[in-house]
Design a protein around this motif. Structure first.
Motif, mmCIF file in Angstrom:
data_model
loop_
_atom_site.group_PDB
_atom_site.id
_atom_site.type_symbol
_atom_site.label_atom_id
_atom_site.label_comp_id
_atom_site.label_asym_id
_atom_site.label_seq_id
_atom_site.Cartn_x
_atom_site.Cartn_y
_atom_site.Cartn_z
ATOM 1 N N MET A 1 0.937 -1.238 -0.126
ATOM 2 C CA MET A 1 -0.227 0.072 0.198
ATOM 3 C C MET A 1 0.676 1.177 0.189
ATOM 4 O O MET A 1 1.778 1.282 0.604
ATOM 5 N N LEU A 2 0.161 2.389 -1.180
ATOM 6 C CA LEU A 2 1.182 3.087 -1.100
ATOM 7 C C LEU A 2 1.014 4.238 0.522
ATOM 8 O O LEU A 2 -0.342 4.306 0.340
ATOM 9 N N GLN A 3 1.859 4.832 0.865
ATOM 10 C CA GLN A 3 1.701 5.900 2.094
ATOM 11 C C GLN A 3 1.957 7.620 1.585
ATOM 12 O O GLN A 3 2.679 7.690 0.666
ATOM 13 N N CYS A 4 0.818 7.804 2.014
ATOM 14 C CA CYS A 4 1.002 9.552 1.107
ATOM 15 C C CYS A 4 1.561 10.244 2.331
ATOM 16 O O CYS A 4 0.509 10.338 3.221
ATOM 17 N N ILE A 5 2.499 10.837 1.919
ATOM 18 C CA ILE A 5 3.096 12.104 3.284
ATOM 19 C C ILE A 5 3.076 13.945 2.748
ATOM 20 O O ILE A 5 3.371 13.516 1.483
ATOM 21 N N PRO A 6 2.275 14.633 3.639
ATOM 22 C CA PRO A 6 2.204 15.428 3.182
ATOM 23 C C PRO A 6 4.124 16.814 2.877
ATOM 24 O O PRO A 6 4.472 16.083 3.914
ATOM 25 N N GLN A 7 3.246 17.145 2.165
ATOM 26 C CA GLN A 7 5.052 18.074 2.137
ATOM 27 C C GLN A 7 4.311 19.251 1.371
ATOM 28 O O GLN A 7 3.770 20.364 1.871
ATOM 29 N N TYR A 8 5.467 19.797 3.358
ATOM 30 C CA TYR A 8 5.223 21.479 3.182
ATOM 31 C C TYR A 8 6.974 22.456 2.471
ATOM 32 O O TYR A 8 7.586 21.867 2.670
ATOM 33 N N SER A 9 6.740 22.968 2.269
ATOM 34 C CA SER A 9 7.042 24.385 2.169
ATOM 35 C C SER A 9 6.834 25.316 2.530
ATOM 36 O O SER A 9 6.719 25.863 3.768
ATOM 37 N N ASP A 10 8.426 26.369 2.451
ATOM 38 C CA ASP A 10 8.338 27.184 3.564
ATOM 39 C C ASP A 10 7.863 28.568 3.346
ATOM 40 O O ASP A 10 7.758 28.577 1.563
ATOM 41 N N ILE A 11 6.948 28.836 3.910
ATOM 42 C CA ILE A 11 6.382 30.724 3.163
ATOM 43 C C ILE A 11 6.203 31.755 3.608
ATOM 44 O O ILE A 11 6.101 31.827 4.975
ATOM 45 N N LYS A 12 6.680 32.153 2.782
ATOM 46 C CA LYS A 12 6.750 34.042 3.682
ATOM 47 C C LYS A 12 6.242 34.978 2.348
ATOM 48 O O LYS A 12 5.369 35.353 1.860
ATOM 49 N N GLN A 13 5.146 35.683 3.221
ATOM 50 C CA GLN A 13 4.029 36.284 3.174
ATOM 51 C C GLN A 13 3.276 37.768 3.539
ATOM 52 O O GLN A 13 3.828 37.810 5.135
ATOM 53 N N GLY A 14 3.606 38.806 2.606
ATOM 54 C CA GLY A 14 3.139 40.182 3.761
ATOM 55 C C GLY A 14 4.719 41.376 3.258
ATOM 56 O O GLY A 14 5.485 40.923 2.374
ATOM 57 N N ASN A 15 4.460 42.044 4.677
ATOM 58 C CA ASN A 15 5.413 43.442 4.185
ATOM 59 C C ASN A 15 6.512 43.240 5.254
ATOM 60 O O ASN A 15 5.438 42.898 7.171
ATOM 61 N N TYR A 16 7.364 42.021 5.550
ATOM 62 C CA TYR A 16 8.100 42.412 7.083
ATOM 63 C C TYR A 16 9.256 43.233 7.057
ATOM 64 O O TYR A 16 9.760 44.219 6.135
ATOM 65 N N LEU A 17 8.519 44.024 8.118
ATOM 66 C CA LEU A 17 9.117 45.312 8.820
ATOM 67 C C LEU A 17 10.019 44.755 9.730
ATOM 68 O O LEU A 17 9.619 44.505 10.465
ATOM 69 N N ASN A 18 11.457 45.655 10.389
ATOM 70 C CA ASN A 18 12.326 45.307 10.890
ATOM 71 C C ASN A 18 12.060 46.297 11.863
ATOM 72 O O ASN A 18 11.135 47.326 11.956
ATOM 73 N N GLU A 19 13.006 45.892 13.093
ATOM 74 C CA GLU A 19 13.003 47.313 14.255
ATOM 75 C C GLU A 19 12.908 48.466 13.748
ATOM 76 O O GLU A 19 12.824 50.013 13.788
ATOM 77 N N TYR A 20 14.253 48.645 12.674
ATOM 78 C CA TYR A 20 14.864 49.870 12.452
ATOM 79 C C TYR A 20 13.391 50.254 10.916
ATOM 80 O O TYR A 20 13.202 51.558 11.038
ATOM 81 N N ASP A 21 13.195 49.562 10.456
ATOM 82 C CA ASP A 21 11.583 50.600 9.331
ATOM 83 C C ASP A 21 10.801 50.805 10.532
ATOM 84 O O ASP A 21 10.322 51.878 10.373
#
Length: 86
Positions: A1-21
Motif C-alpha cells: 500500500m502506498l502511503q501519502c506523506i504531506p509535503q510542506y514548503s516554507d512560506i513568507k508572505q506580506g510586508n516584513y518590517l524590522n525594528e529599523y523600519d
C-alpha cells in the motif's frame, strides 16, 4: 500500500518590517510619508480606509515561525494618530 506523506514548503508572505523600519514611523506623519519610508500597506481597512495594516507571516513546513501585524490609524486629514503592534 502506498502511503501519502504531506509535503510542506516554507512560506513568507506580506510586508516584513524590522525594528529599523518601524522606528521610522512617528505619530503625526502623513500616509505619503509613511508609504515613502516603509512601502504601501498589505491591506487597507475594508470598512475604514483610515486604517492600514502591514501583515507578515513566515511558516516553515507546518510550523508558524513568525507572525507580525502593524496597524496604523489615521485621522480625517490622513495624519497618523495611532500605532499598534502584535
Amino acid at each position: 500500500m502506498l502511503q501519502c506523506i504531506p509535503q510542506y514548503s516554507d512560506i513568507k508572505q506580506g510586508n516584513y518590517l524590522n525594528e529599523y523600519d518601524i522606528e521610522k514611523i512617528r505619530i503625526g506623519m502623513t500616509k505619503l510619508e509613511i508609504s515613502s519610508n516603509i512601502g504601501t500597506p498589505t491591506l487597507e481597512g475594508f470598512l475604514n480606509p483610515k486604517i492600514w495594516y502591514y501583515i507578515f507571516y513566515y511558516r516553515s513546513g507546518n510550523k508558524m515561525v513568525e507572525h507580525q501585524i502593524l496597524t496604523l490609524k489615521f485621522d480625517a486629514h490622513d495624519v497618523l494618530v495611532t500605532i499598534s503592534r502584535r
